[in-house]
Design a protein around this motif. Structure first.
Motif, PDB file in Angstrom:
ATOM      1  N   UNK A 203     -24.094  80.924 -18.459  1.00 28.22           N
ATOM      2  CA  UNK A 203     -23.093  80.474 -19.423  1.00 28.22           C
ATOM      3  C   UNK A 203     -23.667  80.549 -20.840  1.00 28.22           C
ATOM      4  N   UNK A 204     -24.923  80.198 -20.964  1.00 29.67           N
ATOM      5  CA  UNK A 204     -25.588  80.220 -22.273  1.00 29.67           C
ATOM      6  C   UNK A 204     -25.552  81.609 -22.901  1.00 29.67           C
ATOM      7  N   UNK A 205     -25.706  82.664 -22.065  1.00 30.97           N
ATOM      8  CA  UNK A 205     -25.723  84.035 -22.603  1.00 30.97           C
ATOM      9  C   UNK A 205     -24.364  84.715 -22.482  1.00 30.97           C
ATOM     10  N   UNK A 206     -23.315  83.917 -22.220  1.00 31.11           N
ATOM     11  CA  UNK A 206     -21.964  84.457 -22.234  1.00 31.11           C
ATOM     12  C   UNK A 206     -21.487  85.087 -20.950  1.00 31.11           C
ATOM     13  N   UNK A 208     -20.044  83.800 -18.144  1.00 29.38           N
ATOM     14  CA  UNK A 208     -19.394  82.673 -17.466  1.00 29.38           C
ATOM     15  C   UNK A 208     -18.852  83.081 -16.098  1.00 29.38           C
ATOM     16  N   UNK A 209     -18.322  84.303 -15.987  1.00 27.27           N
ATOM     17  CA  UNK A 209     -17.751  84.754 -14.707  1.00 27.27           C
ATOM     18  C   UNK A 209     -18.825  84.826 -13.627  1.00 27.27           C
ATOM     19  N   UNK A 210     -19.990  85.352 -13.981  1.00 29.61           N
ATOM     20  CA  UNK A 210     -21.089  85.421 -13.017  1.00 29.61           C
ATOM     21  C   UNK A 210     -21.586  84.018 -12.660  1.00 29.61           C
ATOM     22  N   UNK A 211     -21.619  83.135 -13.662  1.00 28.17           N
ATOM     23  CA  UNK A 211     -22.050  81.759 -13.407  1.00 28.17           C
ATOM     24  C   UNK A 211     -21.110  81.071 -12.422  1.00 28.17           C
ATOM     25  N   UNK A 212     -19.793  81.299 -12.575  1.00 27.88           N
ATOM     26  CA  UNK A 212     -18.817  80.697 -11.664  1.00 27.88           C
ATOM     27  C   UNK A 212     -18.988  81.233 -10.248  1.00 27.88           C
ATOM     28  N   UNK A 213     -19.297  82.529 -10.132  1.00 27.52           N
ATOM     29  CA  UNK A 213     -19.537  83.115  -8.815  1.00 27.52           C
ATOM     30  C   UNK A 213     -20.733  82.456  -8.139  1.00 27.52           C
ATOM     31  N   UNK A 214     -21.797  82.224  -8.915  1.00 25.84           N
ATOM     32  CA  UNK A 214     -22.988  81.582  -8.364  1.00 25.84           C
ATOM     33  C   UNK A 214     -22.656  80.176  -7.879  1.00 25.84           C
ATOM     34  N   UNK A 215     -21.948  79.411  -8.717  1.00 26.58           N
ATOM     35  CA  UNK A 215     -21.621  78.036  -8.354  1.00 26.58           C
ATOM     36  C   UNK A 215     -20.642  77.972  -7.188  1.00 26.58           C
ATOM     37  N   UNK A 228     -18.872  74.118 -14.383  1.00 24.08           N
ATOM     38  CA  UNK A 228     -18.761  75.103 -15.462  1.00 24.08           C
ATOM     39  C   UNK A 228     -18.202  74.452 -16.722  1.00 24.08           C
ATOM     40  N   UNK A 229     -17.169  73.640 -16.558  1.00 13.98           N
ATOM     41  CA  UNK A 229     -16.559  72.975 -17.719  1.00 13.98           C
ATOM     42  C   UNK A 229     -17.554  72.046 -18.403  1.00 13.98           C
ATOM     43  N   UNK A 230     -18.341  71.309 -17.622  1.00 16.32           N
ATOM     44  CA  UNK A 230     -19.342  70.402 -18.194  1.00 16.32           C
ATOM     45  C   UNK A 230     -20.442  71.175 -18.914  1.00 16.32           C
ATOM     46  N   UNK A 234     -21.221  70.969 -22.893  1.00 14.51           N
ATOM     47  CA  UNK A 234     -22.570  70.634 -23.343  1.00 14.51           C
ATOM     48  C   UNK A 234     -23.130  71.707 -24.268  1.00 14.51           C
ATOM     49  N   UNK A 235     -22.902  72.979 -23.911  1.00 15.76           N
ATOM     50  CA  UNK A 235     -23.428  74.071 -24.733  1.00 15.76           C
ATOM     51  C   UNK A 235     -22.704  74.167 -26.072  1.00 15.76           C
TER      52      UNK A 235
END
Length: 469
Positions: A203-206, A208-215, A228-230, A234-235
């Protein structure tokens, strides 16, 4: 594979960084007993060779903040695995190559860089992929891996040592002990390529879609989106902070960093690494064991360390972090009272051995894993990478101080057995004093983090020290 099973599997791979941390620091216990004789080292030089890796640890921990932020947690773990491999190969250079104390120190420092980097990157990575209700338990996998590394290396050094004569161990055996680390190094290096990247870093490097897949692979669907929303919230706060200047210098932030750093320092000033690094010397010189029994006794230390870490794993999310520190501190004091008292009264025997084992058991169920759990979750999101990097660097600085000075205190005139006032007990009296201070420090300054999200903890710090902007 179930989400929970996959989460544990990924955690175990990341925790291999902890296993190498334990293996690399533990291997010095068995090897120093022999290479000290090979190089004919005095107390100060022995302390330098043993503690030299900790210089690398300190530098690696300081570098871990910007590395994990810019390259990612996963890439940092891969770099750490590479450094471990180079160190293991070089520390045991064969006799026909120009091995020297200086060259050994260089390779130990390279290994220290890997330890320092992994000691920050691995628990941070685990904390960022774990759900809040499982974070404490999963982060303790890291400490379990550390003590597993100690136990495994004590087994390896014991079996390697038994395959050589005493003379051969002085010339050759210690080299094979160093080389044995290559097996877990290569395993860690290979497996780390297959774990996902940290969702928070993505998410930090933009991404977000890959981050959601991981989670979504690791958490329940609704929980993944909430996480993801939290993270985004925070970021966003963090980016606004960066526009205003460096958050790490704010008045509301400095106390939090100091608390984390002092906690790290107290973990080392309990004396754990004096026992783990110099166990061979303690058993031979203080407790009167013969050289043939030293490596065997180290296995006993490693086994107790390993088994009692499980107690922390299964109680840290149930009882909380602070209660375990209190219970463990009382146990550590009891252990050193038995060991130091038996030395002072010249009554060395089973009581002394029980004292060492009680201390190890108490540390393993408290300050060993709990420190890493607290450090991985206590810092606000805005400053986590840099703050944890500083706290871990302080920890390695404390480790260096204890490791360098312990043999010098042991061999000081005031501590000499039979002729010194303390009769061998002085180091353990010093450690007891620090453990007492640890109890009061924990009560006054440490926030209980059990069951709270990283964002909730940030709000608690802001209530205590002011808004973090």
């Amino acid at each position: 594979m179930s989400k929970n099973g996959l989460l544990i599997l990924i955690t175990c791979v990341a925790a291999l960084g902890g296993l190498l941390f334990g293996y690399d620091t533990g291997v010095i216990n068995g090897t120093q007993f022999y290479f000290s004789k090979y190089f004919e080292l005095d107390a100060a030089m022995k302390g330098w060779v043993v503690s030299s890796a900790l210089i690398g640890c300190l530098v690696g921990a300081l570098a871990a903040g910007p590395l994990t932020k810019n390259l990612g947690r996963k890439a940092s773990l891969i770099i750490a695995a590479t450094l471990f491999t180079i160190s293991a190969a070089g520390s045991g250079l064969p006799e026909f190559l120009p091995q020297s104390v200086s060259l050994l120190v260089i390779f130990r420092i390279i290994g220290g860089l890997g330890i320092g980097l992994a000691s920050m990157a691995a628990p941070t990575y685990i904390a960022e992929i774990a759900p809040a209700d499982k974070r404490g338990k999963l982060v303790t996998f890291y400490q379990l891996a550390v003590v597993t590394g100690f136990f495994v290396v004590f087994l390896c050094t014991y079996f390697i040592g038994n395959n050589f004569t005493a003379e051969e161990n002085v010339t050759t055996g210690w080299r094979w002990m160093f080389w044995s680390e290559l097996i877990p190094c290569i395993l860690f290096l290979g497996l780390t390529f297959f774990i996902p990247r940290s969702p928070r870093w993505l998410v930090l490097v933009g991404k977000e879609e890959e981050a959601l897949k991981v989670l979504n692979r690791l958490h329940e669907k609704d929980a993944a989106q909430k996480e993801i929303d939290e993270i985004k919230f925070s970021l966003d706060k963090e980016r606004k902070t960066q526009l205003k200047g460096s958050s790490i210098l704010q008045k509301s932030v400095i106390p939090i960093i100091i608390i984390g750093s002092v906690l790290s320092l107290f973990q080392q000033f309990t004396g754990i690494n004096a026992v783990l690094y110099y166990g061979g010397d303690i058993f031979e010189k203080a407790l009167g064991y013969g050289q043939e029994d030293v490596l065997q006794q180290q296995i006993l230390l490693g086994a107790v360390n390993f088994l009692f870490t499980f107690i922390a794993m299964f109680t840290v999310d149930k009882f909380g972090r602070k209660p375990l520190i209190y219970i463990g501190s009382i146990g550590m004091i009891t252990g050193f009272v038995l060991l130091g008292g038996s030395l002072y009264l010249d009554a060395v025997g089973l009581v002394s051995l029980f004292g060492v084992l009680i201390f190890i058991a108490a540390f393993a169920m408290s300050m060993g894993p709990v420190t890493w759990v607290l450090l991985s979750e206590m810092f606000p999101n805005k400053i986590r990478s840099m703050a944890m990097s500083i706290a871990v660097a302080v920890q390695w600085g404390g480790n260096y101080l204890v490791s360098q000075t312990f043999p010098m205190i042991v061999e000081s005139d005031a501590n000499k057995i039979e002729t010194g006032f303390w009769n061998g007990a002085l180091p353990y009296v010093i450690f007891i004093v620090f453990i007492v201070f640890l109890i009061f420090f924990t009560k006054k300054y440490i926030i209980e983090t059990k069951g709270r999200s990283l964002e909730q903890l940030e709000d608690m710090w802001e209530e205590r020290y002011g808004k973090i902007e």
